[in-house]
Design an enzyme around this catalytic site. Sequence first.
Site, mmCIF file in Angstrom:
data_model
loop_
_atom_site.group_PDB
_atom_site.id
_atom_site.type_symbol
_atom_site.label_atom_id
_atom_site.label_comp_id
_atom_site.label_asym_id
_atom_site.label_seq_id
_atom_site.Cartn_x
_atom_site.Cartn_y
_atom_site.Cartn_z
ATOM 1 C CG ASP A 1 -46.127 -2.509 -0.414
ATOM 2 O OD1 ASP A 1 -45.120 -2.661 0.476
ATOM 3 O OD2 ASP A 1 -46.267 -1.840 -1.270
ATOM 4 C CE1 TYR B 1 -47.266 2.982 -4.929
ATOM 5 C CE2 TYR B 1 -48.354 1.508 -3.040
ATOM 6 C CZ TYR B 1 -46.845 1.907 -4.104
ATOM 7 O OH TYR B 1 -46.062 1.108 -4.294
ATOM 8 C CG HIS C 1 -41.639 4.810 -3.178
ATOM 9 N ND1 HIS C 1 -43.009 4.968 -2.887
ATOM 10 C CD2 HIS C 1 -41.751 3.804 -3.918
ATOM 11 C CE1 HIS C 1 -43.976 4.083 -3.596
ATOM 12 N NE2 HIS C 1 -43.000 3.796 -4.511
#
Length: 281
Positions: A47, A52, A110
């Site tokens: 994931d 990130y 997201h």
Amino acid sequence: MTTEQTLLQFHDGRKIPQLGYGTWKLGTDIAEAAVAAALETGYRAIDAAHIYFNEAQVGKAIAKSAIAREDLFITSKLWNNSHGHEAPKPALEKTLENLKLDYLDLYLIHWPVPRAEKYVQTWEALIQLRDEGLAKSIGVCNFGIDHLQDLLDSTGVIPVVNQIELHPGFQQNELRAYHRDHDILTEAWSPLGQGTLLQHPDIVQMAQQYGVSPAQLILRWHLQNGHIVIPKSANAKRIRENFAINSFKLDDASMAKINQLDHADGRIGPDPARFNIVEEI
Ligand code: A2P
């Protein structure tokens, strides 16, 4: 899939490993080694997310693993600055370039970013990207019931999954019931409550009873609830520990005891109804 993992089926017919590896908070200095350790352990679902800032390192570990693409299940997520009709395609292309892949198995919005009022347009764009084959399945994260209902009413297309903050301290029962009623799989982020639940006396006591670690006990609770779960750890030993949760089963009394740890105010992360940040934080 080469390993003996449980697969869950989406309403679009595709399947996802129920237990995956999360990459949030893996710094660029350790992300490649951590993902390599996860793949070595046997995880096949990874994931990832644009925000990130480690997709390139994740991609390197995937490429070096030489695991066949069809044996992997790779998820990534569209960040809040790329909502709308036009922005999702270049965002997905950038993610694919970083990950060194031709397609994603799953692409997720997201956050709904309610103040921007563009999540329906964004969803329409993801439907198009799925139809073009750049993402095999599409879903969302952090959507509430109202947001999900908006997508359904506007497009008739239901996300295959909603990835939400979910752990024994914050169980989101109403939202999970909506998921069940609409064929949406529930995926848990921060399944361990970001580590905060590991010292809870009830968790510790039950873990001792089963001869497992507190993390393994909580992850098992997720699996038995039918959640997709993506624990993250930067540590190779804990990466392996979190994968070794198929050799025991929680009885009904233990499941009920963990259910009692739910708190309406147990949320640790941001409240999606108020999370409107569109910068790359
Ligand atoms: P570490 O990376 O040092 O292992 P969540 O997935 O709920 O967000 O929780 C992640 C946090 O839990 C991280 O701080 C991680 O630290 C820690 N963690 C992950 N797996 C374990 C485990 N098996 N035992 C103890 N802590 C763990």
